[in-house]
Structures are given as structure tokens and as C-alpha cells.
Design a protein around this motif. Structure first.
Motif, PDB file in Angstrom:
ATOM      1  N   ARG A  77       0.836  -1.223   0.000  1.00  0.00           N
ATOM      2  CA  ARG A  77       0.000   0.000   0.000  1.00  0.00           C
ATOM      3  C   ARG A  77       0.866   1.268   0.000  1.00  0.00           C
ATOM      4  N   TYR A  78       0.475   2.223  -0.856  1.00  0.00           N
ATOM      5  CA  TYR A  78       1.027   3.576  -0.803  1.00  0.00           C
ATOM      6  C   TYR A  78      -0.137   4.541  -0.574  1.00  0.00           C
ATOM      7  N   ALA A  79       0.099   5.573   0.232  1.00  0.00           N
ATOM      8  CA  ALA A  79      -0.924   6.613   0.409  1.00  0.00           C
ATOM      9  C   ALA A  79      -0.218   7.905   0.801  1.00  0.00           C
ATOM     10  N   ILE A  80      -0.615   8.998   0.173  1.00  0.00           N
ATOM     11  CA  ILE A  80       0.050  10.288   0.379  1.00  0.00           C
ATOM     12  C   ILE A  80      -0.790  11.205   1.255  1.00  0.00           C
ATOM     13  N   ASP A  81      -0.132  11.787   2.240  1.00  0.00           N
ATOM     14  CA  ASP A  81      -0.728  12.855   3.025  1.00  0.00           C
ATOM     15  C   ASP A  81      -0.297  14.170   2.356  1.00  0.00           C
ATOM     16  N   ALA A  82      -1.222  14.810   1.676  1.00  0.00           N
ATOM     17  CA  ALA A  82      -0.875  15.995   0.866  1.00  0.00           C
ATOM     18  C   ALA A  82      -1.176  17.302   1.593  1.00  0.00           C
ATOM     19  N   ARG A  83      -1.257  17.257   2.927  1.00  0.00           N
ATOM     20  CA  ARG A  83      -1.667  18.479   3.644  1.00  0.00           C
ATOM     21  C   ARG A  83      -0.639  19.601   3.572  1.00  0.00           C
ATOM     22  N   LYS A  84       0.655  19.236   3.481  1.00  0.00           N
ATOM     23  CA  LYS A  84       1.677  20.298   3.487  1.00  0.00           C
ATOM     24  C   LYS A  84       1.555  21.188   2.234  1.00  0.00           C
ATOM     25  N   ILE A  85       1.464  20.560   1.081  1.00  0.00           N
ATOM     26  CA  ILE A  85       1.381  21.372  -0.154  1.00  0.00           C
ATOM     27  C   ILE A  85       0.050  22.121  -0.214  1.00  0.00           C
ATOM     28  N   GLU A  86      -1.001  21.528   0.358  1.00  0.00           N
ATOM     29  CA  GLU A  86      -2.295  22.222   0.392  1.00  0.00           C
ATOM     30  C   GLU A  86      -2.208  23.455   1.298  1.00  0.00           C
TER      31      GLU A  86
END
Ligand code: NAD
Ligand code: TYD
Length: 358
Positions: free
Chosen positions: A296-305
Motif C-alpha cells: 500500500r502507498y498513500a500520500i498525506d498531501a496536507r503540506k502542499i495544500e
């Protein structure tokens, strides 16, 4: 003003070049070796456009990079060029170490020499943008939180190990020499011009040809899928406003199991180009798993948001429909990329995989 883009004839690079010139009007010098994965046909719409300068060459060729930097004085390098396919890295890891590690090293050294010789505003504005992957973080347990930028590096395949090595070089060139770098680690991309060795385009072209749809293992592996132009807009945001020396994870909050993707592609094809022989799902074939297959891969994209205000424009529903429609409308492109070397690869990768059940 111009950018030096490496690997701009590949899947993401060509989407980026098209998107960049269309949205900014700024010129691109595109350095690409045209390996099996590079295709100038992706850039046919730029033929005769002075804003696109294509140079066939290798990122390991330091003299060539020096010459291009001196001649064009780009304000940034956006580095996509890589060997990018995990299955190929299992069959032949050497090319991955050469291009992804040694090539990135050559590019960093050339960038450092060039940047050191600049002065004033030109020096301040210069950027080296390294395009990397979420695969450097390794595999997640089912309930584990998504990858943040501080997640430990735990690469598992020759591909991800070579990308991790390149990320470390980029980081060190910033810390040691002050080279103005930014790195982005993106999740799995999909969309137009995706070479049909990767899951989504392979399933589309195989289904249309009435061939088996080879699902590795139990098909429950999870990837986090992002439409390619959303990756391009994220790179633009980081190039414009990203903080120097930082890394930004890019993803669409869109985790999908492989088998669900394959079923969705089949359902879209049933709607858009039904097969008189029956629903496309009849072609799904479970085959021997990939060695060392990340679960499994999953990205937490909160920083760029949070920092840059970036968000994807496409949902998975809109993006996957556009993608299937694109392949249906570009059968000439598909036919051309399925050359002799493509057929050799398919034979090498799939011949030894015995059909099984999930
Ligand atoms: P791709 O394999 O489609 O394209 C790679 C391009 O690099 C090709 O045009 C190829 O000709 C060129 N190239 C290869 N070796 C070269 C060399 N030695 N010198 C010059 N050019 C060379 O790859 P892609 O999917 O477009 O990926 C681009 C970048 O994005 C890679 O760095 C990859 O690691 C990263 N990335 C990809 C994904 C994805 O889902 N595809 C996700 C995250 C990050
Ligand atoms: P791929 O597109 O190769 O990307 P990556 O391995 O970099 O994530 O594969 C995506 C997923 O699909 C991965 O879990 C492997 C799986 N897969 C199949 O099940 N069958 C196939 O024929 C291919 C190419 C991939």
C-alpha cells in the motif's frame, strides 16, 4: 526566460511540457535520451513552436548538460528523466542505478557549477526541482497513516531504492553546497501518454485487444492515484512558491485497490466501446505476484495544500473517464508504441507468470 526539463518526452514530462507552455508561454529546453519510454509523438502539437527546443541526449553526459546550461541559461531545471518501471527494475536494475543515481549526480554537479557562476537576481531565482515518488517511503500497513514528508525512507524495489538515492543526493547538494533545490514526492499518476507497461494503460490496451488483464497476486494492493495534469499544476506551484530545501508530497487522496481499478476500466469500456464477445471483466486473469510487491502507498498531501494552496482539479471519476476516452481516441499512438521492443518486454514480464486465482 526558459526551463531546462529532463525526461520531457516521457509520460509525465511530456504532459508537463505541454501544460507549461500552454499555461505560462515560457520556453522549454527538453533534454531526453528517447529510451523506450520517450516518445516525440507526445509533443507533436509543439512542432515548429520556437518555445520548445528538443535535445536528444543523456543526463549522464556532463559536457552536454554544461553546454545546455551555458547556452540557454534556464532559470530552473525540472528533473523528470528516470527509469521508472518497477517490473523492469526487477529484471534489470543496472539501468536504474545509472540513470536515476549517476544521472542525477551529473545533473546536480552541472547545476552547481552553473549556479555558482551566476550573480544577483539570476542566482537568487535559480531552482533545481527534483521530481520523485512516494515509493521511496516503502509499503504501508492497511490502517497506517498516509506518508508525510517526514516518513522514514524504506525503499523496497531497485526502482524505489534508486529514486531514494537520488533524493538523498539532492538533499545533500542543498545542505552542503547551498544549491537551491525543491523535491516533490508524488503518488501514482495516470492520464494521456501513459506508456502501456503500467497498470491503467496496460489494462485499457489489453482489453481492447481481447487479451488477458493480468492482475498480480490477489489484486488488493493499494495505490494512491493522481491525474497527471494535477501533478503538473503541483510542480508549477512548488517551482513558484515552494520553500528552498523542502520536500512536498503530492497526492489526490485517492486510494484504490488494483482490482477495483481494473473493474472500473472494464466498466467504462463496456459503456464506451462494448465488446460483442461480452463484458471486459471476463478477461481478468490473476497471475503470479511481483517479487517484493509493496502492499500500500498513500500520500498525506496536507503540506502542499496548506503552504501553497494546491489542490487537484480532477476527481478519480472524471480523470479515469478522460483517460479511457483518450486511449479510445488515440489508437494510432497506442499502435506505434507497441513496437517490437514493447512486445519483447511483454513476453519477458508475463511469460513466466502462471495464471492462478485471487
Ligand atoms: P517515463 O518512464 O514515462 O519517462 C522517463 C523519460 O526519461 C523518458 O522520456 C526517457 O526517454 C527519459 N530518460 C530515461 N533515461 C534517460 C537518460 N539517461 N537521459 C535522459 N533522458 C532519459 O517516466 P514518468 O512516468 O514520466 O516519470 C517521470 C518522473 O516522475 C520519474 O522521475 C519518476 O520517478 C517520477 N514519478 C513517476 C510517477 C508515475 O506514476 N509515473 C509517480 C511519481 C513520480
Ligand atoms: P505500476 O503501474 O507498475 O506502478 P507501481 O508499481 O509503480 O505502483 O503498477 C501499479 C500496481 O498494479 C502495482 O501494485 C502492480 C500492479 N500491476 C498488476 O497487477 N498487473 C500488471 O500487469 C501491472 C503492470 C501492474
Amino acid at each position: 526566460m526558459s526551463l531546462l526539463v529532463t525526461g520531457g518526452a516521457g509520460f509525465i514530462g511530456s504532459n508537463f511540457v505541454l501544460d507549461w507552455i500552454a499555461t505560462t508561454g515560457e520556453a522549454v529546453v527538453n533534454l531526453d535520451a528517447l529510451t523506450y519510454a520517450g516518445n516525440l509523438r507526445n509533443l507533436a502539437s509543439l512542432q515548429g513552436d520556437a518555445r520548445h527546443v528538443f535535445v536528444q541526449g543523456d543526463i549522464c553526459d556532463r559536457a552536454l548538460i554544461d553546454r545546455l546550461l551555458a547556452e540557454h541559461r534556464p532559470r530552473a531545471i525540472v528533473h523528470f528523466a528516470a527509469e521508472s518501471h518497477v517490473d523492469r527494475s526487477i529484471h534489470g536494475p543496472g539501468a536504474f542505478v545509472r540513470t536515476n543515481v549517476e544521472g542525477t549526480f551529473a545533473l546536480l554537479e552541472a547545476a552547481r557549477a552553473h549556479w555558482s557562476g551566476l550573480g544577483g537576481a539570476e542566482k537568487d531565482a535559480f531552482r533545481f526541482h527534483h521530481v520523485s515518488t512516494d515509493e521511496v517511503y516503502g509499503s504501508l500497513a492497511p490502517e497506517a497513516p498516509a506518508f508525510t514528508e517526514t516518513h522514514a525512507y524504506e525503499p523496497n524495489s531497485p526502482y524505489s531504492a534508486s529514486k531514494a538515492a537520488s533524493d538523498h543526493l539532492v538533499r545533500a547538494w542543498h545542505h552542503t553546497y547551498g544549491l537551491p533545490v525543491v523535491t516533490t514526492n508524488c503518488s501514482n499518476n495516470y492520464g494521456p501518454y501513459h506508456f502501456p507497461e503500467k497498470l491503467i494503460p496496460l489494462m485499457i490496451v489489453n482489453a481492447l485487444a481481447g487479451k488477458p488483464l493480468p492482475v498480480y497476486g490477489d489484486g488488493r494492493q493499494i495505490r494512491d492515484w493522481l491525474y497527471v495534469t494535477d501533478h503538473c499544476s503541483a510542480i508549477r506551484a512548488v517551482l513558484e512558491r515552494g520553500r528552498l530545501g523542502e520536500t512536498y508530497n503530492i497526492g489526490g487522496w485517492n486510494e484504490q485497490a488494483n482490482i477495483d481499478i481494473v473493474r472500473l476500466v472494464c466498466a467504462l469500456l463496456d459503456e464506451l466501446q462494448p465488446d460483442p464477445a461480452g463484458p471486459y471483466q471476463r478477461l481478468i486473469t490473476y497471475v503470479t505476484d511481483r517479487p517484493g510487491h509493496d502492499r500500500r502507498y498513500a500520500i498525506d498531501a496536507r503540506k502542499i495544500e496548506r503552504e501553497l494552496g494546491w489542490r487537484p482539479a480532477e476527481t478519480f471519476e472524471t480523470g479515469i473517464r478522460k483517460t479511457v476516452e483518450w486511449y479510445l481516441a488515440h489508437t494510432d499512438w497506442v499502435r506505434e508504441v507497441q513496437s517490437g521492443s514493447y512486445r519483447d518486454w511483454v513476453a519477458q514480464n508475463y511469460a513466466a507468470r502462471t495464471p492462478g486465482s485471487a
